[in-house]
Design a protein around this motif. Sequence first.
Motif, short mmCIF file in Angstrom:
data_model
loop_
_atom_site.label_atom_id
_atom_site.label_comp_id
_atom_site.label_asym_id
_atom_site.label_seq_id
_atom_site.Cartn_x
_atom_site.Cartn_y
_atom_site.Cartn_z
N LEU A 65 -20.48 -55.63 5.42
CA LEU A 65 -20.35 -54.72 6.55
C LEU A 65 -21.33 -55.09 7.67
O LEU A 65 -20.98 -55.00 8.85
CB LEU A 65 -20.60 -53.28 6.09
CG LEU A 65 -20.05 -52.18 6.97
CD1 LEU A 65 -18.57 -52.35 7.22
CD2 LEU A 65 -20.31 -50.83 6.33
N ALA A 90 -13.96 -54.90 5.98
CA ALA A 90 -14.96 -53.93 6.43
C ALA A 90 -14.60 -52.53 5.95
O ALA A 90 -15.48 -51.76 5.54
CB ALA A 90 -15.09 -53.96 7.95
N THR A 91 -13.32 -52.20 5.96
CA THR A 91 -12.86 -50.91 5.46
C THR A 91 -13.13 -50.80 3.96
O THR A 91 -13.59 -49.77 3.47
CB THR A 91 -11.36 -50.72 5.76
OG1 THR A 91 -11.17 -50.80 7.17
CG2 THR A 91 -10.86 -49.38 5.25
N SER A 107 -16.84 -50.27 3.42
CA SER A 107 -17.22 -48.90 3.72
C SER A 107 -16.84 -47.97 2.58
O SER A 107 -17.60 -47.10 2.17
CB SER A 107 -16.53 -48.45 5.02
OG SER A 107 -16.78 -47.10 5.27
N LYS A 108 -15.65 -48.18 2.04
CA LYS A 108 -15.17 -47.37 0.91
C LYS A 108 -16.08 -47.55 -0.30
O LYS A 108 -16.41 -46.59 -1.01
CB LYS A 108 -13.74 -47.78 0.57
CG LYS A 108 -13.08 -46.95 -0.47
CD LYS A 108 -11.62 -47.38 -0.65
CE LYS A 108 -10.93 -46.57 -1.72
NZ LYS A 108 -9.54 -47.01 -1.92
N ALA A 134 -14.89 -56.63 -0.70
CA ALA A 134 -16.14 -56.70 0.07
C ALA A 134 -17.02 -57.84 -0.44
O ALA A 134 -17.63 -58.57 0.34
CB ALA A 134 -16.88 -55.37 0.00
N GLY A 165 -22.66 -53.84 1.59
CA GLY A 165 -23.57 -53.70 2.73
C GLY A 165 -23.73 -55.01 3.48
O GLY A 165 -23.74 -55.03 4.72
N LEU A 201 -19.28 -48.45 -0.27
CA LEU A 201 -20.59 -47.83 -0.01
C LEU A 201 -20.55 -46.32 -0.20
O LEU A 201 -21.54 -45.71 -0.62
CB LEU A 201 -21.07 -48.17 1.40
CG LEU A 201 -21.55 -49.60 1.59
CD1 LEU A 201 -21.81 -49.87 3.06
CD2 LEU A 201 -22.79 -49.87 0.77
N ARG A 202 -19.42 -45.70 0.08
CA ARG A 202 -19.30 -44.25 -0.08
C ARG A 202 -18.99 -43.82 -1.51
O ARG A 202 -19.12 -42.64 -1.84
CB ARG A 202 -18.21 -43.71 0.85
CG ARG A 202 -18.62 -43.74 2.31
CD ARG A 202 -17.50 -43.24 3.15
NE ARG A 202 -16.34 -44.09 2.82
CZ ARG A 202 -15.25 -44.20 3.54
NH1 ARG A 202 -15.11 -43.51 4.61
NH2 ARG A 202 -14.27 -45.00 3.18
N SER A 261 -19.85 -57.70 10.10
CA SER A 261 -18.53 -57.46 10.68
C SER A 261 -18.45 -57.80 12.16
O SER A 261 -17.41 -58.19 12.65
CB SER A 261 -18.08 -56.02 10.45
OG SER A 261 -18.95 -55.12 11.09
N LYS A 304 -22.51 -52.27 -4.14
CA LYS A 304 -22.95 -51.67 -2.88
C LYS A 304 -23.77 -52.66 -2.05
O LYS A 304 -23.68 -52.70 -0.83
CB LYS A 304 -23.75 -50.39 -3.14
CG LYS A 304 -22.84 -49.26 -3.59
CD LYS A 304 -23.56 -47.94 -3.62
CE LYS A 304 -22.58 -46.83 -4.01
NZ LYS A 304 -23.09 -45.51 -3.75
#
Length: 82
Positions: A36, A12-13, A16-17, A69, A33, A19-20, A39, A29
């Motif tokens: 995530l 999940a981390t 997130s990384k 991911a 998504g 996606l940013r 999760s 992405k």
Amino acid sequence: MSKKERTGKRAATAASKTLRSANASKAAKSAAGSALAQSKTSKVTSKPAASRAGKTLRNPKASKAAKSAAGSALTQRPGKKK
């Protein structure tokens, strides 16, 4: 089509990384998504999201976080019936 897999904290981390990240591809992405979103629920990965996750895993330019991911998203895709 229930599957008991869930995205772990580390994946999940990574999602997130991804996606940013400004450098992550659209496929990466999408896979992030999907991972995530799963999760804390028992949702499963859709066929299009699984396809994009596979594309991300095959991409030699994809980051380690994006591949993590994508792998998590693919793990949560129900298998084919034999």
